[in-house]
Design an enzyme around this catalytic site. Sequence first.
Site, PDB file in Angstrom:
ATOM      1  N   TYR A  65      -9.135  15.292  -4.118  1.00  0.00           N
ATOM      2  CA  TYR A  65      -8.302  14.719  -5.191  1.00  0.00           C
ATOM      3  C   TYR A  65      -7.464  15.827  -5.838  1.00  0.00           C
ATOM      4  CZ  TYR A  65      -7.410  12.229  -9.667  1.00  0.00           C
ATOM      5  OH  TYR A  65      -6.845  11.652 -10.771  1.00  0.00           O
ATOM      6  N   LYS A  94      -3.431  16.111  -5.892  1.00  0.00           N
ATOM      7  CA  LYS A  94      -2.688  16.167  -7.157  1.00  0.00           C
ATOM      8  C   LYS A  94      -1.912  17.485  -7.281  1.00  0.00           C
ATOM      9  CE  LYS A  94      -3.789  12.193  -9.099  1.00  0.00           C
ATOM     10  NZ  LYS A  94      -2.783  11.111  -9.156  1.00  0.00           N
ATOM     11  N   THR A 150     -10.514   4.683 -17.973  1.00  0.00           N
ATOM     12  CA  THR A 150     -10.078   3.566 -17.119  1.00  0.00           C
ATOM     13  C   THR A 150     -11.150   3.304 -16.058  1.00  0.00           C
ATOM     14  OG1 THR A 150      -9.060   4.882 -15.363  1.00  0.00           O
ATOM     15  CG2 THR A 150      -7.678   4.392 -17.285  1.00  0.00           C
ATOM     16  N   ASP A 195       0.872  -1.174   0.000  1.00  0.00           N
ATOM     17  CA  ASP A 195       0.000   0.000   0.000  1.00  0.00           C
ATOM     18  C   ASP A 195       0.911   1.226   0.000  1.00  0.00           C
ATOM     19  OD1 ASP A 195      -1.618   2.144   0.712  1.00  0.00           O
ATOM     20  OD2 ASP A 195      -2.733   1.028   2.247  1.00  0.00           O
TER      21      ASP A 195
HETATM   22  P1  NAD Z   1      -7.341   2.690 -11.864  1.00  0.00           P
HETATM   23  O1  NAD Z   1      -8.338   2.795 -10.773  1.00  0.00           O
HETATM   24  O2  NAD Z   1      -7.709   2.009 -13.136  1.00  0.00           O
HETATM   25  O3  NAD Z   1      -5.992   2.001 -11.327  1.00  0.00           O
HETATM   26  C1  NAD Z   1      -5.417   2.408 -10.102  1.00  0.00           C
HETATM   27  C2  NAD Z   1      -4.518   1.297  -9.581  1.00  0.00           C
HETATM   28  O4  NAD Z   1      -3.927   1.766  -8.360  1.00  0.00           O
HETATM   29  C3  NAD Z   1      -5.279   0.011  -9.250  1.00  0.00           C
HETATM   30  O5  NAD Z   1      -4.596  -1.104  -9.768  1.00  0.00           O
HETATM   31  C4  NAD Z   1      -5.321   0.005  -7.725  1.00  0.00           C
HETATM   32  O6  NAD Z   1      -5.374  -1.295  -7.162  1.00  0.00           O
HETATM   33  C5  NAD Z   1      -4.019   0.718  -7.383  1.00  0.00           C
HETATM   34  N1  NAD Z   1      -4.050   1.308  -6.043  1.00  0.00           N
HETATM   35  C6  NAD Z   1      -5.053   2.049  -5.493  1.00  0.00           C
HETATM   36  N2  NAD Z   1      -4.726   2.400  -4.236  1.00  0.00           N
HETATM   37  C7  NAD Z   1      -3.495   1.879  -3.997  1.00  0.00           C
HETATM   38  C8  NAD Z   1      -2.627   1.916  -2.876  1.00  0.00           C
HETATM   39  N3  NAD Z   1      -2.978   2.552  -1.740  1.00  0.00           N
HETATM   40  N4  NAD Z   1      -1.432   1.298  -2.967  1.00  0.00           N
HETATM   41  C9  NAD Z   1      -1.082   0.641  -4.108  1.00  0.00           C
HETATM   42  N5  NAD Z   1      -1.863   0.572  -5.194  1.00  0.00           N
HETATM   43  C10 NAD Z   1      -3.053   1.190  -5.147  1.00  0.00           C
HETATM   44  O7  NAD Z   1      -6.875   4.205 -12.143  1.00  0.00           O
HETATM   45  P2  NAD Z   1      -6.139   4.885 -13.402  1.00  0.00           P
HETATM   46  O8  NAD Z   1      -7.128   5.676 -14.140  1.00  0.00           O
HETATM   47  O9  NAD Z   1      -5.298   3.898 -14.108  1.00  0.00           O
HETATM   48  O10 NAD Z   1      -5.240   5.946 -12.607  1.00  0.00           O
HETATM   49  C11 NAD Z   1      -3.833   5.847 -12.493  1.00  0.00           C
HETATM   50  C12 NAD Z   1      -3.310   7.193 -12.034  1.00  0.00           C
HETATM   51  O11 NAD Z   1      -3.626   8.183 -13.017  1.00  0.00           O
HETATM   52  C13 NAD Z   1      -3.921   7.684 -10.717  1.00  0.00           C
HETATM   53  O12 NAD Z   1      -2.933   8.321  -9.943  1.00  0.00           O
HETATM   54  C14 NAD Z   1      -4.974   8.672 -11.177  1.00  0.00           C
HETATM   55  O13 NAD Z   1      -5.273   9.628 -10.194  1.00  0.00           O
HETATM   56  C15 NAD Z   1      -4.254   9.279 -12.378  1.00  0.00           C
HETATM   57  N6  NAD Z   1      -5.172   9.940 -13.314  1.00  0.00           N
HETATM   58  C16 NAD Z   1      -6.209   9.256 -13.884  1.00  0.00           C
HETATM   59  C17 NAD Z   1      -7.091   9.933 -14.739  1.00  0.00           C
HETATM   60  C18 NAD Z   1      -8.276   9.249 -15.359  1.00  0.00           C
HETATM   61  O14 NAD Z   1      -9.146   9.953 -15.910  1.00  0.00           O
HETATM   62  N7  NAD Z   1      -8.367   7.921 -15.358  1.00  0.00           N
HETATM   63  C19 NAD Z   1      -6.886  11.285 -15.015  1.00  0.00           C
HETATM   64  C20 NAD Z   1      -5.794  11.944 -14.433  1.00  0.00           C
HETATM   65  C21 NAD Z   1      -4.949  11.261 -13.579  1.00  0.00           C
END
Ligand code: NAD
Length: 263
Positions: free
Chosen positions: A170, A174, A205, A55
Amino acid sequence: MTTPIALITGAGRGIGASIARRLRTDGFHVVIGDIDHATAGAIASELDGDASIFDVSDSAAVDAAVDAVVDAHGRLDVVVNNAGILETADDVIGRVAANMMAEPGTPPEPISVISTMTDEAWDRMLKVHLYGTFFVTRAALRHMEPARSGAIVNLASIYGLSGSAINSSYAVAKGGIVQLTRSVGAEVAPLGIRVNAVAPGFVDTDLLSRTPPPFIDAAVGTVPARRLGTADEVAEVVAFLASDRASVCNGEVWTLSGGWAGV
Ligand code: NAD
């Protein structure tokens, strides 16, 4: 030639899994960090890499996991701080939806994001994103500084630059990652270590799975490109920033928003 080692957190699915696949294609041995045993194991075996279950918000677990990577491989070349969560409360979603569906001219009801937020929800968001990025960066630099090399790429968000009425905790987390990137990037640049971030807009995603489709449609309507980004498109830029091709980049925050960032 020695195989470079990359640790990607949250790589069991979504953007992190795409980054792991892209870095594997670039010749890295990938370590799939995630809190989810099953998904991390599946991606690790697909890519002939390692799964590392921890984690990111647990500093002792992070230290142990990063040290284990270096013990196993003798080096750590790239770290991608990608793990993240988005937990928009159902009642907030309901109030925003009610305002969206109200008759034109109806005064908006309060959406009460901050006034109803619990200490626990606020802490959790900052712990996973901002503290998690700090913990992993700190543990990685303990190895990268003596080696005088390495690259770290952080996942920020367009919300970390713009703020967000609905997802304020959030956005704050960020925004902290943006300033962590700039600050640590400046600190370690003289050592030849590069720290950069990407700030994506809306990416298709599972992170968006709790966001109702009308909200996503409304969000996409504000994006000049009129579509969500893909995880592979984000991975492409992360792989560039992780590589020596980005040798002039340090402390940079790259928006990847389909034009939204410039609106
Ligand atoms: P997702 O939910 O598909 O994947 C997130 C992954 O992080 C999962 O595999 C989850 O198990 C893991 N995770 C969550 N909490 C955790 C913890 N405490 N320790 C270890 N692993 C943990 O999300 P995503 O869309 O692939 O997002 C990835 C990153 O991109 C994130 O930081 C998210 O904030 C950022 N992001 C996403 C978007 C979007 O629109 N999807 C936009 C901007 C930024």
